[in-house]
Design a protein around this motif. Structure first.
Motif, PDB file in Angstrom:
ATOM      1  N   LEU A   1       0.826  -1.206   0.000  1.00  0.00           N
ATOM      2  CA  LEU A   1       0.000   0.000   0.000  1.00  0.00           C
ATOM      3  C   LEU A   1       0.861   1.257   0.000  1.00  0.00           C
ATOM      4  O   LEU A   1       0.526   2.259  -0.628  1.00  0.00           O
ATOM      5  CB  LEU A   1      -0.927   0.000   1.227  1.00  0.00           C
ATOM      6  N   TYR A   2       1.980   1.196   0.720  1.00  0.00           N
ATOM      7  CA  TYR A   2       2.921   2.315   0.770  1.00  0.00           C
ATOM      8  C   TYR A   2       3.453   2.629  -0.624  1.00  0.00           C
ATOM      9  O   TYR A   2       3.545   3.787  -1.045  1.00  0.00           O
ATOM     10  CB  TYR A   2       4.058   1.946   1.719  1.00  0.00           C
ATOM     11  N   SER A   3       3.783   1.560  -1.355  1.00  0.00           N
ATOM     12  CA  SER A   3       4.278   1.709  -2.727  1.00  0.00           C
ATOM     13  C   SER A   3       3.171   2.199  -3.649  1.00  0.00           C
ATOM     14  O   SER A   3       3.381   3.101  -4.469  1.00  0.00           O
ATOM     15  CB  SER A   3       4.826   0.370  -3.223  1.00  0.00           C
ATOM     16  N   PHE A   4       1.976   1.607  -3.531  1.00  0.00           N
ATOM     17  CA  PHE A   4       0.851   1.990  -4.382  1.00  0.00           C
ATOM     18  C   PHE A   4       0.473   3.455  -4.156  1.00  0.00           C
ATOM     19  O   PHE A   4       0.167   4.188  -5.107  1.00  0.00           O
ATOM     20  CB  PHE A   4      -0.347   1.082  -4.100  1.00  0.00           C
ATOM     21  N   ALA A   5       0.508   3.890  -2.897  1.00  0.00           N
ATOM     22  CA  ALA A   5       0.240   5.300  -2.584  1.00  0.00           C
ATOM     23  C   ALA A   5       1.293   6.199  -3.220  1.00  0.00           C
ATOM     24  O   ALA A   5       0.996   7.312  -3.666  1.00  0.00           O
ATOM     25  CB  ALA A   5       0.205   5.510  -1.069  1.00  0.00           C
ATOM     26  N   GLY A   6       2.543   5.707  -3.282  1.00  0.00           N
ATOM     27  CA  GLY A   6       3.612   6.464  -3.930  1.00  0.00           C
ATOM     28  C   GLY A   6       3.359   6.634  -5.416  1.00  0.00           C
ATOM     29  O   GLY A   6       3.616   7.697  -5.990  1.00  0.00           O
ATOM     30  N   ILE A   7       2.844   5.573  -6.059  1.00  0.00           N
ATOM     31  CA  ILE A   7       2.512   5.651  -7.484  1.00  0.00           C
ATOM     32  C   ILE A   7       1.432   6.706  -7.725  1.00  0.00           C
ATOM     33  O   ILE A   7       1.564   7.571  -8.597  1.00  0.00           O
ATOM     34  CB  ILE A   7       2.037   4.277  -8.004  1.00  0.00           C
ATOM     35  N   LEU A   8       0.366   6.633  -6.926  1.00  0.00           N
ATOM     36  CA  LEU A   8      -0.750   7.562  -7.106  1.00  0.00           C
ATOM     37  C   LEU A   8      -0.346   8.992  -6.794  1.00  0.00           C
ATOM     38  O   LEU A   8      -0.641   9.917  -7.566  1.00  0.00           O
ATOM     39  CB  LEU A   8      -1.920   7.147  -6.203  1.00  0.00           C
ATOM     40  N   LEU A   9       0.346   9.187  -5.675  1.00  0.00           N
ATOM     41  CA  LEU A   9       0.739  10.540  -5.281  1.00  0.00           C
ATOM     42  C   LEU A   9       1.713  11.132  -6.287  1.00  0.00           C
ATOM     43  O   LEU A   9       1.611  12.316  -6.647  1.00  0.00           O
ATOM     44  CB  LEU A   9       1.368  10.523  -3.886  1.00  0.00           C
TER      45      LEU A   9
END
Length: 259
Positions: free
Chosen positions: A168-176
């Motif tokens: 989720l930390y990585s996925f949030a990085g992609i979106l942000l």
């Protein structure tokens, strides 16, 4: 019987490994030059072998030793004696330094291989952008997927033992990364009445977020903007560029991510 290896000092093993890794970095840097030159043109990365950019003659294997051959030949082709760009030397050296830096940071574990791949990709993407003003989707998009996948498989990348939270930390990085740069691009277009950033920069920042997580996005943009401003103003002051010239932003994003 005592194993002779027990008498080898630890510092000797560490230094020897560092030298070996630096050498491999140079070899990969030589291949990076091939990718930077051929990938945007849609040419094979395997055949034909390396040739002189001026006369087109095949470069012999002993003239293709990273760094050393360039120095021995004084940056010239053995056949036509035309100047060969010093950037080939620079890319090889930077690749070796990146490999060594990742070893110094992580030692030899899974994170070393993941972040060395990440840094190596940033190097190639940055130099392709300098040449073509384009960011290669062939590299960036698969790396976004790999960054997310590695974050799930190796939660230690984000200092978290829970694979779901790391993912989720990585996925949030992609979106942000994507959303924030799009917002900055729109703001820049309103302010300067022209495109401030391209879609490739958005994808690249998404890739950076995939590997480094959402918190890294703010620092990456901060350092990229700072370095971009300082270097661009320096080039303008030296009359190497005018204020109207387009400056690729991906090299600065890469530097910001590495910092």
């Amino acid at each position: 019987m005592t194993c002779p290896l027990t008498y080898i000092p630890l510092w000797y093993i560490i230094v020897t490994m560092g030298i070996i890794i630096f050498f491999f970095g140079l070899v990969f840097g030589s291949f990076a030059n091939v990718v930077i030159l051929r990938l945007p043109k849609g040419k094979s990365l395997v055949t034909p072998g390396s040739t002189c950019p001026s006369c087109g003659k095949a470069i012999r294997f002993y003239d293709n030793i990273p760094l050393l051959s360039y120095l021995l030949l004084r940056g010239k082709c053995r056949f036509c004696r035309k100047k060969i760009s010093g950037r080939y030397f620079l890319v090889e050296l930077l690749s070796g330094i990146l490999f060594l830096a990742m070893y110094a940071k992580f030692g030899i574990d899974a994170r070393f291989f993941v972040y060395t791949l990440f840094a190596y990709s940033l190097l190639i993407v940055g130099f392709i952008d300098i040449d073509t003003f384009l960011i290669s989707d062939v590299i960036v998009l698969p790396m976004v997927v790999l960054g997310l996948m590695f974050s799930i498989l190796l939660p230690g990348m984000h200092n978290n033992l829970d694979a779901r939270i790391s993912g989720l930390y990585s996925f949030a990085g992609i979106l942000l990364g994507a959303v924030l740069l799009v917002a900055l691009s729109l703001f820049g277009k309103l302010l300067f009445r022209k495109d401030a950033m391209g879609g490739g920069d958005v994808k690249l920042l998404a890739m950076i977020g995939a590997f480094l997580g959402w918190k890294s996005i703010f620092l990456t943009i901060f350092f990229a903007s700072l370095l971009g401003t300082v270097i661009s103003l320096s080039l303008i002051a030296c009359k190497k560029k005018s204020i109207e010239d387009y400056v690729p932003f991906s090299p600065y994003l890469g530097l910001g991510a590495l910092i």
